[in-house]
Design an enzyme around this catalytic site. Sequence first.
Site, mmCIF file in Angstrom:
data_model
loop_
_atom_site.group_PDB
_atom_site.id
_atom_site.type_symbol
_atom_site.label_atom_id
_atom_site.label_comp_id
_atom_site.label_asym_id
_atom_site.label_seq_id
_atom_site.Cartn_x
_atom_site.Cartn_y
_atom_site.Cartn_z
ATOM 1 N N ASP A 162 61.653 -21.316 35.695
ATOM 2 C CA ASP A 162 61.330 -21.233 34.271
ATOM 3 C C ASP A 162 62.624 -21.056 33.472
ATOM 4 O O ASP A 162 63.320 -20.043 33.610
ATOM 5 C CB ASP A 162 60.413 -20.004 34.095
ATOM 6 C CG ASP A 162 59.561 -20.072 32.858
ATOM 7 O OD1 ASP A 162 60.000 -20.680 31.877
ATOM 8 O OD2 ASP A 162 58.462 -19.479 32.881
ATOM 9 N N ASP B 165 60.666 -23.274 28.650
ATOM 10 C CA ASP B 165 59.982 -22.381 27.716
ATOM 11 C C ASP B 165 60.133 -22.880 26.273
ATOM 12 O O ASP B 165 61.251 -23.239 25.863
ATOM 13 C CB ASP B 165 60.636 -20.989 27.863
ATOM 14 C CG ASP B 165 59.889 -19.904 27.134
ATOM 15 O OD1 ASP B 165 58.724 -19.658 27.484
ATOM 16 O OD2 ASP B 165 60.473 -19.286 26.221
ATOM 17 N N GLU C 293 56.862 -26.447 27.668
ATOM 18 C CA GLU C 293 55.874 -25.674 26.917
ATOM 19 C C GLU C 293 56.054 -26.061 25.453
ATOM 20 O O GLU C 293 57.128 -25.844 24.891
ATOM 21 C CB GLU C 293 56.096 -24.176 27.105
ATOM 22 C CG GLU C 293 55.013 -23.380 26.416
ATOM 23 C CD GLU C 293 55.366 -21.914 26.206
ATOM 24 O OE1 GLU C 293 54.456 -21.094 26.162
ATOM 25 O OE2 GLU C 293 56.564 -21.587 26.074
ATOM 26 N N HIS D 166 50.322 -16.564 31.782
ATOM 27 C CA HIS D 166 50.654 -15.152 31.564
ATOM 28 C C HIS D 166 50.577 -14.745 30.088
ATOM 29 O O HIS D 166 50.830 -13.583 29.766
ATOM 30 C CB HIS D 166 52.065 -14.889 32.099
ATOM 31 C CG HIS D 166 53.078 -15.720 31.380
ATOM 32 N ND1 HIS D 166 53.147 -17.093 31.524
ATOM 33 C CD2 HIS D 166 54.037 -15.404 30.484
ATOM 34 C CE1 HIS D 166 54.096 -17.570 30.740
ATOM 35 N NE2 HIS D 166 54.657 -16.566 30.103
ATOM 36 N N ASP D 167 50.266 -15.696 29.201
ATOM 37 C CA ASP D 167 50.153 -15.385 27.768
ATOM 38 C C ASP D 167 48.709 -15.435 27.282
ATOM 39 O O ASP D 167 48.436 -15.129 26.126
ATOM 40 C CB ASP D 167 50.943 -16.396 26.928
ATOM 41 C CG ASP D 167 52.436 -16.351 27.190
ATOM 42 O OD1 ASP D 167 52.948 -15.266 27.517
ATOM 43 O OD2 ASP D 167 53.095 -17.399 27.056
HETATM 44 C C1 NOJ Z 1 56.577 -18.451 25.893
HETATM 45 C C2 NOJ Z 1 56.383 -17.579 27.088
HETATM 46 O O1 NOJ Z 1 55.347 -18.097 27.859
HETATM 47 C C3 NOJ Z 1 56.103 -16.189 26.570
HETATM 48 O O2 NOJ Z 1 55.687 -15.312 27.573
HETATM 49 C C4 NOJ Z 1 57.349 -15.691 25.873
HETATM 50 O O3 NOJ Z 1 57.105 -14.452 25.279
HETATM 51 C C5 NOJ Z 1 57.796 -16.671 24.793
HETATM 52 N N1 NOJ Z 1 57.759 -18.042 25.221
HETATM 53 C C6 NOJ Z 1 59.197 -16.385 24.366
HETATM 54 O O4 NOJ Z 1 60.086 -16.713 25.405
#
Ligand code: NOJ
Length: 553
Positions: free
Chosen positions: A96, A196, A246, A320-321
């Site tokens: 990542d 990311d 992402e 994870h979000d």
């Molecule tokens: C996306 C990530 O998935 C998240 O967990 C993170 O807080 C933000 N980007 C900032 O890096």
Amino acid sequence: MSDFSDKVVYQVYPKSFQDTNGDGFGDIPGVIERLDYLQDLGVDYLWLTPFFISPQRDNGYDVADYRNIDPKFGTMEDLERLVEQSAKHGIGLMLDMVFNHTSTQHEWFKRALEGEQKYQNYYIFKEGTPDQPPTNWQSKFGGPAWEYVPHLKKWYLRLYDVTQADLNWDNPQVREELKEILRFWKEKGIRAFRFDVINLVSKPEEMIDDCEGDGRRFYTDGPHIHEYLKEMVHDTGIENFVTVGEMSSTTLENCIKYSAPEEKELSMCFNFHHLKVDYKNGDKWALMPTDYKALKALFEKWQMGMQTGGGWNALFWCNHDQPRIVSRMGDEDTYWKESAKMLAGMIHLMRGTPYIYQGEEIGMLNAHYPSIDLYKDVESLNYYQILLKKGKTKQEALEILAARSRDNSRTPMQWDAEQYGGFSEVEPWLAMSAAFRPEITVAQQREDEDSILNFYKQLISVRKTYPVIAKGEISFIETGNNMILAYERKLGEQKIIVFCNLGKEKQEVAISDAWCDFKILLNNYAGREKISGEKSYIMKPYELLVLENEIQE
Ligand code: NOJ
């Protein structure tokens, strides 16, 4: 680009996966320990969320050193062992890369603060006075997107936490530094990357106030994004790697470009539109029941649009979000198993690459924390305060967190029914989900042929044996019913038809004569093998029905 259409990616959040050294914190040796499990599940790649040196303010998405392992997770030797061992298990590693920002503890930022111009140019600094941020943009974690540094008399941009300073991609030296990091990991044998929030890295030259929103329209899919991605991929020679971006608040048009093979940018994209159908007025912190009509329309738009444009989707519900999908769109109690299987089948059989987030394959549920003291996530803690300031009661704010907090998915993996789920022998860094019960463990589901775990295994294995799933065309079937999502996949003579009942009520669907000889390939209720000669079919709560015409290549 290499063909990855029959591959499945499993996301590991190492911090919550497996602790081996008894500190309540998951580690890389823990991932090694579980490789047999992952191989048995059948996945091809492991996406590991960041384990680099970091103050862990945003659980590793605040990187202080991209080339070293945070000792909490282990050592470089552990990582090298993981690369070697995962290859032996037929699994590739996907690292990542957090390239939109660094931690303010990163060497570059520290030197910028010490006044070195070279490193100030690595970030987005603007001169100003403490009372007037350069723009009114808002941070994604709440509050202003700018932070003032009194001794420099300058503001710096931080779209996330105050400790996550945005990098200046318009500076070619920054882009070179980032390429060097990719080359470093390539040397270590890594052949897949996740990037990311990569569509936020190209900021506009002129930064102005946003009178309509939080500023995102100026930097999302920004002015030079495609050029920068092409350059990075080309210069590091990762064109044939599996890469996923992402993409935050992106558009279909841009995602086609990011992922169409001839553009030589990335292999595929995550977009989040289908996960905002329960946000009231687009606000994550305002609860609303799921809008199923919108959900169906979004899947159709993105599936058909990416197919027509030659792009490729990453298929996912969980990460994870995101809160756990069964808690969100399924049923936690009566139809727990059925809804988990239906939701899985619904996306795994679409056109794209499926991602499974740790614990999803056993139907893990939200955290259901009774108190704010149990939350650890920086975004959740910020928003709790913001919600109270906006006049919500503590109870109301807690209810919102219970539905929306990122900690919902970060609770420790439930391997067995021990006190800490077999994750650790000691109290974990983040409390176990209050919904943790013996049925929701790997140990129990392994023994049950009808388990969610075995259903995921089946989904992975049909992808390998039915080319129509990996490579077929998709088209949507009009059902006239917001609660039924149905589509067809077709490759040559091979066809499969997928019906999903998205809710708790039974629903009737029309069965076309063309399917009268089709066999049932998958069903989350036992019993039937064919639907011969019927004009209509009553779908049970959360039923998934997959028909096939039995022609295999
Ligand atoms: C996306 C990530 O998935 C998240 O967990 C993170 O807080 C933000 N980007 C900032 O890096």
